[in-house]
Design a protein around this motif. Sequence first.
Motif, PDB file in Angstrom:
ATOM      1  N   ILE A 118       0.815  -1.204   0.000  1.00  0.00           N
ATOM      2  CA  ILE A 118       0.000   0.000   0.000  1.00  0.00           C
ATOM      3  C   ILE A 118       0.857   1.265   0.000  1.00  0.00           C
ATOM      4  CG2 ILE A 118      -0.258  -0.113   2.501  1.00  0.00           C
ATOM      5  CD1 ILE A 118      -2.781   1.320   0.006  1.00  0.00           C
ATOM      6  N   SER A 119       2.046   1.201   0.571  1.00  0.00           N
ATOM      7  CA  SER A 119       2.864   2.424   0.550  1.00  0.00           C
ATOM      8  C   SER A 119       3.267   2.763  -0.872  1.00  0.00           C
ATOM      9  CB  SER A 119       4.092   2.272   1.442  1.00  0.00           C
ATOM     10  OG  SER A 119       4.834   1.157   1.058  1.00  0.00           O
ATOM     11  N   GLY A 120       3.427   1.738  -1.718  1.00  0.00           N
ATOM     12  CA  GLY A 120       3.727   2.000  -3.124  1.00  0.00           C
ATOM     13  C   GLY A 120       2.569   2.673  -3.815  1.00  0.00           C
ATOM     14  N   LEU A 121       1.344   2.219  -3.518  1.00  0.00           N
ATOM     15  CA  LEU A 121       0.171   2.850  -4.115  1.00  0.00           C
ATOM     16  C   LEU A 121       0.048   4.287  -3.629  1.00  0.00           C
ATOM     17  CD1 LEU A 121      -2.496   0.031  -4.055  1.00  0.00           C
ATOM     18  CD2 LEU A 121      -1.131   0.866  -5.945  1.00  0.00           C
ATOM     19  N   ASN A 122       0.452   4.515  -2.382  1.00  0.00           N
ATOM     20  CA  ASN A 122       0.453   5.882  -1.868  1.00  0.00           C
ATOM     21  C   ASN A 122       1.437   6.745  -2.634  1.00  0.00           C
ATOM     22  OD1 ASN A 122      -1.431   6.495   0.178  1.00  0.00           O
ATOM     23  ND2 ASN A 122      -0.388   5.078   1.550  1.00  0.00           N
ATOM     24  N   GLU A 123       2.601   6.173  -2.953  1.00  0.00           N
ATOM     25  CA  GLU A 123       3.567   6.917  -3.766  1.00  0.00           C
ATOM     26  C   GLU A 123       2.930   7.326  -5.081  1.00  0.00           C
ATOM     27  OE1 GLU A 123       6.695   7.745  -3.277  1.00  0.00           O
ATOM     28  OE2 GLU A 123       7.272   6.617  -1.508  1.00  0.00           O
ATOM     29  N   LEU A 124       2.247   6.365  -5.685  1.00  0.00           N
ATOM     30  CA  LEU A 124       1.624   6.638  -6.967  1.00  0.00           C
ATOM     31  C   LEU A 124       0.573   7.729  -6.827  1.00  0.00           C
ATOM     32  CD1 LEU A 124       0.950   6.063  -9.895  1.00  0.00           C
ATOM     33  CD2 LEU A 124      -0.504   4.191  -9.140  1.00  0.00           C
ATOM     34  N   PHE A 125      -0.324   7.578  -5.861  1.00  0.00           N
ATOM     35  CA  PHE A 125      -1.422   8.519  -5.781  1.00  0.00           C
ATOM     36  C   PHE A 125      -1.006   9.868  -5.218  1.00  0.00           C
ATOM     37  CE2 PHE A 125      -5.481  10.235  -5.554  1.00  0.00           C
ATOM     38  CZ  PHE A 125      -5.640  10.824  -4.311  1.00  0.00           C
ATOM     39  N   THR A 126      -0.472   9.868  -4.008  1.00  0.00           N
ATOM     40  CA  THR A 126      -0.242  11.164  -3.361  1.00  0.00           C
ATOM     41  C   THR A 126       0.818  11.980  -4.071  1.00  0.00           C
ATOM     42  OG1 THR A 126       1.347  10.207  -1.840  1.00  0.00           O
ATOM     43  CG2 THR A 126      -0.914  10.338  -1.094  1.00  0.00           C
ATOM     44  N   ASN A 127       1.766  11.319  -4.683  1.00  0.00           N
ATOM     45  CA  ASN A 127       2.826  12.078  -5.337  1.00  0.00           C
ATOM     46  C   ASN A 127       2.632  12.211  -6.832  1.00  0.00           C
ATOM     47  OD1 ASN A 127       4.416  12.702  -3.035  1.00  0.00           O
ATOM     48  ND2 ASN A 127       4.947  10.545  -2.944  1.00  0.00           N
ATOM     49  N   ILE A 128       2.646  11.086  -7.512  1.00  0.00           N
ATOM     50  CA  ILE A 128       2.660  11.154  -8.970  1.00  0.00           C
ATOM     51  C   ILE A 128       1.340  11.637  -9.537  1.00  0.00           C
ATOM     52  CG2 ILE A 128       2.963   9.798 -11.065  1.00  0.00           C
ATOM     53  CD1 ILE A 128       4.938   8.104  -9.584  1.00  0.00           C
ATOM     54  N   ILE A 129       0.248  11.168  -8.975  1.00  0.00           N
ATOM     55  CA  ILE A 129      -1.043  11.543  -9.554  1.00  0.00           C
ATOM     56  C   ILE A 129      -1.534  12.869  -9.014  1.00  0.00           C
ATOM     57  CG2 ILE A 129      -3.472  10.903  -9.647  1.00  0.00           C
ATOM     58  CD1 ILE A 129      -2.697   8.070  -9.962  1.00  0.00           C
ATOM     59  N   TYR A 130      -1.384  13.081  -7.704  1.00  0.00           N
ATOM     60  CA  TYR A 130      -2.004  14.277  -7.157  1.00  0.00           C
ATOM     61  C   TYR A 130      -1.065  15.471  -7.003  1.00  0.00           C
ATOM     62  CZ  TYR A 130      -4.549  17.448  -4.196  1.00  0.00           C
ATOM     63  OH  TYR A 130      -5.135  18.578  -3.695  1.00  0.00           O
ATOM     64  N   LYS A 131       0.006  15.295  -6.225  1.00  0.00           N
ATOM     65  CA  LYS A 131       0.769  16.487  -5.827  1.00  0.00           C
ATOM     66  C   LYS A 131       1.645  17.046  -6.932  1.00  0.00           C
ATOM     67  CE  LYS A 131       5.160  15.897  -4.118  1.00  0.00           C
ATOM     68  NZ  LYS A 131       6.163  15.425  -3.211  1.00  0.00           N
ATOM     69  N   GLN A 132       2.320  16.170  -7.687  1.00  0.00           N
ATOM     70  CA  GLN A 132       3.325  16.679  -8.621  1.00  0.00           C
ATOM     71  C   GLN A 132       2.746  17.457  -9.788  1.00  0.00           C
ATOM     72  OE1 GLN A 132       6.677  13.483  -7.279  1.00  0.00           O
ATOM     73  NE2 GLN A 132       5.989  13.370  -9.388  1.00  0.00           N
ATOM     74  N   PRO A 133       1.663  16.996 -10.419  1.00  0.00           N
ATOM     75  CA  PRO A 133       1.111  17.799 -11.512  1.00  0.00           C
ATOM     76  C   PRO A 133       0.646  19.185 -11.050  1.00  0.00           C
ATOM     77  CG  PRO A 133       0.194  15.595 -11.561  1.00  0.00           C
ATOM     78  CD  PRO A 133       0.934  15.722 -10.284  1.00  0.00           C
ATOM     79  N   LYS A 134       0.442  19.339  -9.760  1.00  0.00           N
ATOM     80  CA  LYS A 134      -0.066  20.618  -9.284  1.00  0.00           C
ATOM     81  C   LYS A 134       1.023  21.509  -8.719  1.00  0.00           C
ATOM     82  CE  LYS A 134      -3.141  20.675  -6.307  1.00  0.00           C
ATOM     83  NZ  LYS A 134      -4.381  21.427  -6.242  1.00  0.00           N
TER      84      LYS A 134
END
Lengths: 532, 308, 294
Positions: free
Chosen positions: A230-246
């Motif tokens: 789950i920490s990997g999925l968190n990397e994907l979501f919180t960072n790559i999908i949500y925070k970085q594009p913004k």
Amino acid sequence: MKNASRIITLLTVVCMLLTTVLTGCGGTEKARDATTSASTDSTVQSATTTEDSNKADFSEPVNLTMYLVSNEQPDAKMVYDKVNEKLKADINTTVEPKYLQGADWKQKYSLIFASGENFDCIYTANWACYGDQATKNAFMEVNMDMVKTYMPNYYKLVPETDWPQVKVNGKIYMIPYLNKQLVGHRLTLIRGDLREKYGIDSLKTVDDLENYMTTIAKNEKSLLAYNGVISGLNELFTNIIYKQPKNSMYVDGGNGLFTVQLDDTVGNMSYALDDPEYLKGLDRMKRLADAGAWSKNTLASKDDPRVLFSQGKGATLFDHIEGMKTVVMQTNTSHPEWKVEVYDLSSDKLHEASPATRSGMAINARSKHPERVMAMMNLFGTEKDYYDLTTYGIESVHYKAIGDNKLESLEQGIKGYKPKENCPWAWERKDYMRNIEGVPENLSGIEKDWISKGLSSTTPFTAFTFNDSNVKNEKAAVNDLKLRIGDALVAGVYKDVQAQLNDYKEKLKKAGNDKIQAEIQKQLTDYANSLK
Amino acid sequence: MSFVIKKVIKKVIKNKYYLILLIPALIYFFIFYYLPMVGALLAFKKYNYADGIFGSPWCGLDNFKFMFINGDIFGVIRNTALYNIAFIIVNTTFEIFLAILLSEIGCRFFKKISQGCILFPYFISWVVVGTFVYNMFNYEFGAVNGFLKSINIDPINIYNNPTAWIPIIIFIKLWKEIGYGTVLYLAAISSIDQEMYEAAEIDGANIFRRIRHITIPSLLPTIIILVLLSIGNVFKGDFQMFYQLVGSNSMVYSTTDVIDTFVTRSLLNTREFGMTTAAGIIQSVFGLIVIVTSNCCIKKYDRDYALY
Amino acid sequence: MIKNTIDRKIFIVIAYTTIIFTSMICLIPFMLVISGSISNQASIYQYGYSIIPKSISLEAYKIAFLSPDEIIRSYANTIGVTVVGTSIGLLITAMTGYVLSRKDFEWRNKISFFFYFTMIFNVGLVPWYIICVNFLKLNDTYFALLIPFVLNVFYILVMKSFMSSIPQAIHESARVDGANDIHIFIRIILPMSKPALASIGLFIALGYWNDWYTSFMFISNKDLFSLQFYLYKVVSGAEAFQQLSSVVGVDPASIPTEPLKLAMTVIVIGPIVLLYPHIQKYFVKGLTIGAVKG
């Protein structure tokens, strides 16, 4: 006969009583006094150091005790004996490393302070108890005059911006390392051979990534698009999908709920859960989960995604650049046919650098020789032979040096002193690092790209650390909710994402999240003002 | 006053040998258990190292709040207690059953082997058990679903099913500890006077009646003691077991979250001794209430069976 | 003389079936452990765990025995601590249990409570650590492995329960013969309590054998590590580095952690399996027969 055995048994009993009594004696009354007397020590310390600050007096031999956070390598004693030979000659000091070993080292970390154990310095980092131990008066405040006197060469190499970043409650408690790792930004690693197999172009955006993962999920049955935890999925979501594009960063110390923009200077904080982009991101995660991009039981899994990837059971990995380097090197050696590719899906956005608290050395508040600790760090970080010894072992025993920046691991090195494993990270230094000869490392291109574009951003808030001592209870409650509901939302487990998100927000409110929000905002604004 | 002292001294002298035998244990427990009880103060303080345990500032019941803010605490307490009660009932029943069976078997070789076998699970760490369970139950590649697929049944998602975990956990706990408890009951059975059995057999009682009327009543003191000893811990969950089997799988927390996992998860990023101590105190206080009540009840039944 | 009547036959059938079934359930996972420990990590990821290993590799054992002198020393430490600790612990437990079982000891209930209370109210990790390290100075000594867990309330109270079943008549007659309590304890009670001593002794020994916590808390000197801690270090070192490897830059897949965890289980249980059959003979009915009559 009867009498003799009686006497013998009586004697045995008495002996045992004596042993237990003697070991017990002396403990009972002193318990009260010791803990209170400790408080006087730290105040005495700062008085003497200001007196000595201008004397570099090393006429007395001193033995330092240094706590490291790693397993003790089999040959560590041999290596440090060599280190001490030189150290004694140079600054009349020897150092004895002790280790916090095994997976439960964090518990031991606090205990050695609680018991007032005698040691001089300890490895620390933002992931190794720095913040919470600093607020408990575990560490001695770092006196900048002393730093300039006793570790002048090291001091020159530390960027000016680092010192404010390691402040806790306005005081400096650690000496940061000499490396700048761009670990705030996350990258995506995929199997290039599978990308080519399904005719997918190079990945440029998050949509491309979703396409890749869905294709793999539909067509490849022997592996999962993402196989891990789950920490990997968190990397994907919180960072790559949500925070970085913004172009944003998180400011709430790990719960992932509050953000500021990377180029913000006043401290305008946003609540991520209110952002429509957040919901869109969760929907995307749900689509991926439903398509079978990761195991339905990812929440329960404990396997390391990198190991699973190396076994051919996964097709993607999400990590920062330092983590990627290792995987790339290893895969290129064992499976070059996989053609692993690393992408930065937000390559044109600002990149978050990691704070200087990522690694460093702290001095024990009870240490009697802070100046020696600093002198030692000075040597370890600025003289190559000390650096090589502590990091890589004894030359031609553990490794063979190739030039200044490469090495070849020798058999004794793999058995007795693996490179970088004996916790030398407190004085890690980028230009002294040795890479293993012969293994291609495709990522320096990406790094150079970032630096040349000026993307690695030291935002005003990189140095901001949220001090949660006023809202500890709320934070604990929110922490539990995040692990309980937040993670499940990210894993795409719930049928109705919107409804569950609303429920999550409700529960967070009940747990006092508003109080935390107010507290962070206040600290953020104060911090922004202090910078003007 | 001196009369009282004289009486006490007289009693001490009368019991001197008993007291001598007790001294090692008394000293040991005083040093290692009673002295550290000052640590309970930490639950009411904002601890920092410079001030130590006694100097740190008081903070009332602050450290307890985090457990109650969420509102989930009652479910968690319920889970902890119910599981422990289930463990006590299930484990005791099977252990007694197995012990009786083993005690009646004549073949020494078979006894040795089987007794050794049932002890094996005790040695397998929960980490390994957790890995095996995951390998069995996971949806995509697990052994259970592999088997179901091979006989054309749809795969099942056990990790999503909170109710399924109740029997799973009870069963696994039984499996792991059955060897241990059986040994104790076996030892108790070994101490039973053989003459009673022989007399009963002569009187015509068959084996089932002999067990029912001799073995079980003779075991009653042991059973009661072991149950009482477990009951004091009814609010303490086996952290390792739940952490390794359930871990971060929040889908099943409603039926598998216990106090210990809840507290650890909440304090994952905060190393606050005060808060962990607070949780420990809650568990201890509840446990104390339970044990005092139970012991009183047992005393009414038969004074000898009580713990103290 | 056991008559082979029909009720006995039924019973034996039930007994054998149940016991065989239970033994199998307990044994099969252990066979998976053994087989997994000699497997290649890749085949575990490919095929899962199976009773017969798909491809054999002793890599895990090689890593565990990487420093043979360290593992031999930790074996020696653990054996030593187990023998000494069990002897002391068992003796004191028996002494205490005996006193508490004696109905003519008027303070026995209060003192039982004194002991039992510590089982429920146990919240002092920090002060316990401080007492052990600062005042008893157990740090890095052999005593640290021995003393902190030498006694356990559970065992004392169970011992008390076993000893309570020894009839009062025996005490009385011995007292009449002029023996004092200590003498009664050693000469009479102990020999009569063989099953109790064997079972509690077994548990205490297992506790010492499996202990890694005291090494973790108190020992830095690797010459003093217990076996379990040494192995735990090897495995969790491997796992910790998988987490830290992004800081350190170490290859995470280089260490076969799965077989290693299983090898650890096998290495630890080995000696126990050999020892247990010898202890088992105390769990036989009728062991205490001569005593009452004599």
